[in-house]
Design a protein around this motif. Structure first.
Motif: not given
Length: 311
Positions: A181-192
Motif C-alpha cells: 500500500k502507498r501512503g500519503p508520505d510515499d512516492a505515488p509510483h515505483v518508477a516512471v
C-alpha cells in the motif's frame, strides 16, 4: 502533430544478421510509422482506439541496425512503468559485480519490515536469505518485488539514480520501493519512464553499449529468463520458461511492468530479417475486466507487428 512517415530499412542479411543473433497528457495516437508491407498500421489503430477511450499511450519502436525510429507516439512523456523500473536496478547491480564492489554471492536477508505480501515468488519460499546474483535472477525472471527491493537496498537509491543519468535517461526514474500500500508520505509510483528512453536502453543492451560488454551481457542474460510473455511477447509463441535458445532463431529479451491501471513493456526482438527494440506504456482506468483486456489487446497487436517486421 503528424510528421512524415519514416521509410523502412531493407531486411538485414548475411553477417549483420548473424552478429545480431549472437548478441491528454498522452492522448494522441502514434505520429510516425513505417510504410509498406511491414508497417505498424494495426498497432496505430489499436493505440488510437485506446487514446480515444481516455487511456494515456506512449510507444517507441526503433530498428536495431539503423537506429532509426519505426514507430513513435508521445514517447517523451514520463508515465508510471511499475516493474519495468527494475531494469536500471539490474544494470547497477551488474555494474557493481563487474567492478568488484558487489560480491555476487553476498547473502541478503529477506527484510521483515516493508515486506510485500501481495505478490512475488520469494514470499512463498522457505529460504529467508539469498545471494545477490540469485536475487537478480529472481527479480528479472519473475518481477519479484521483494527481490527487487533487496537489490535496491543493497546498491542504494542514489546509486541507481546516478546510473540512470549516466545511461542518458533524464526523464526516467526509480522513485520508491515496491509496497503493498502507498501512503500519503510515499512516492505515488515505483518508477516512471519514457518509452523512447527504455526502447533505446534495450537496444543498447543487445548492442553491448550499457556500461560495457560484460555488464550488457549479464543484464541481457537475466532478462532473457523473464517469464511474463503475456503482453506484446505473446505474439512470439515462445516458451515463457525457456525462450533463450529458440529453434527458429529468435533473439528475445523483455521486461514488463504491471500496476493498477498501468501496463508497460520494453524489449528486443530480432529475427532472420531484422531486429527491433520497442517500448509501450498504457495507463488506463481499470474499471472493469473489459478495460484491462482492451489494453492487453493493444500490446498483442504490437507484438504481431513486431513479429512481421522481424520476419
Amino acid at each position: 502533430m503528424a510528421s512524415p512517415s519514416a521509410s523502412v530499412p531493407e531486411p538485414v542479411q548475411g553477417d549483420r544478421a548473424s552478429r545480431r543473433g549472437a548478441r491528454h497528457r498522452g492522448r494522441r495516437a502514434p505520429r510516425r510509422a513505417a510504410v509498406g508491407r511491414r508497417s505498424f498500421t494495426s498497432t496505430m489503430s489499436a493505440l488510437e482506439e485506446l487514446a480515444q477511450s481516455g487511456a494515456q499511450v506512449s510507444v517507441h519502436v526503433v530498428d536495431l541496425d539503423t537506429g532509426e525510429p519505426v514507430l513513435s507516439g508521445d514517447d517523451h512523456i514520463a508515465l508510471p512503468i511499475a516493474g519495468l523500473g527494475i531494469v536500471p536496478v539490474l544494470v547497477e547491480v551488474a555494474a557493481g559485480m563487474d567492478a568488484g564492489t558487489i560480491d555476487p554471492l553476498q547473502i541478503v536477508d529477506r527484510v521483515g519490515a516493508n515486506f510485500v505480501t501481495g505478490s512475488g515468488l520469494w514470499r512463498s519460499l522457505r529460504v529467508p536469505a539469498l545471494p545477490m546474483i540469485d536475487l537478480a535472477t529472481l527479480a528479472a525472471a519473475t518481477g519479484d518485488p521483494n527481490a527487487a527491493n533487496a537489490l535496491l537496498d543493497a546498491v542504494g537509491h542514489e546509486q541507481v539514480r546516478a546510473r540512470i543519468v549516466s545511461l542518458g535517461m533524464p526523464r526516467s526514474a526509480v522513485l520508491d520501493r515496491f509496497r503493498d500500500k502507498r501512503g500519503p508520505d510515499d512516492a505515488p509510483h515505483v518508477a516512471v519512464g519514457t518509452t523512447r528512453e527504455f526502447a533505446r536502453l534495450f537496444a543498447s543492451l543487445v548492442n553491448s553499449d550499457v556500461v560495457n560488454a560484460r555488464v550488457s551481457s549479464q543484464v541481457s542474460e537475466w532478462l532473457s529468463l523473464n517469464h511474463d510473455l503475456s503482453l506484446a511477447a505473446s505474439a512470439s509463441g515462445l516458451d515463457p520458461f525457456a525462450h533463450d535458445h529458440d529453434a527458429h532463431g529468435l533473439l528475445f529479451i523483455n521486461k514488463t511492468g504491471r500496476g493498477h491501471g498501468v501496463r508497460a513493456e520494453a524489449g528486443v526482438l530480432a529475427g532472420p530479417r531484422a531486429g527491433i527494440a520497442y517500448a509501450l506504456t498504457v495507463c488506463f482506468d481499470d474499471l472493469s475486466i473489459s478495460h484491462r483486456l482492451r489494453a492487453h489487446d493493444a500490446f498483442r497487436v504490437l507484438g504481431t507487428d513486431l513479429m512481421e517486421y522481424a520476419h
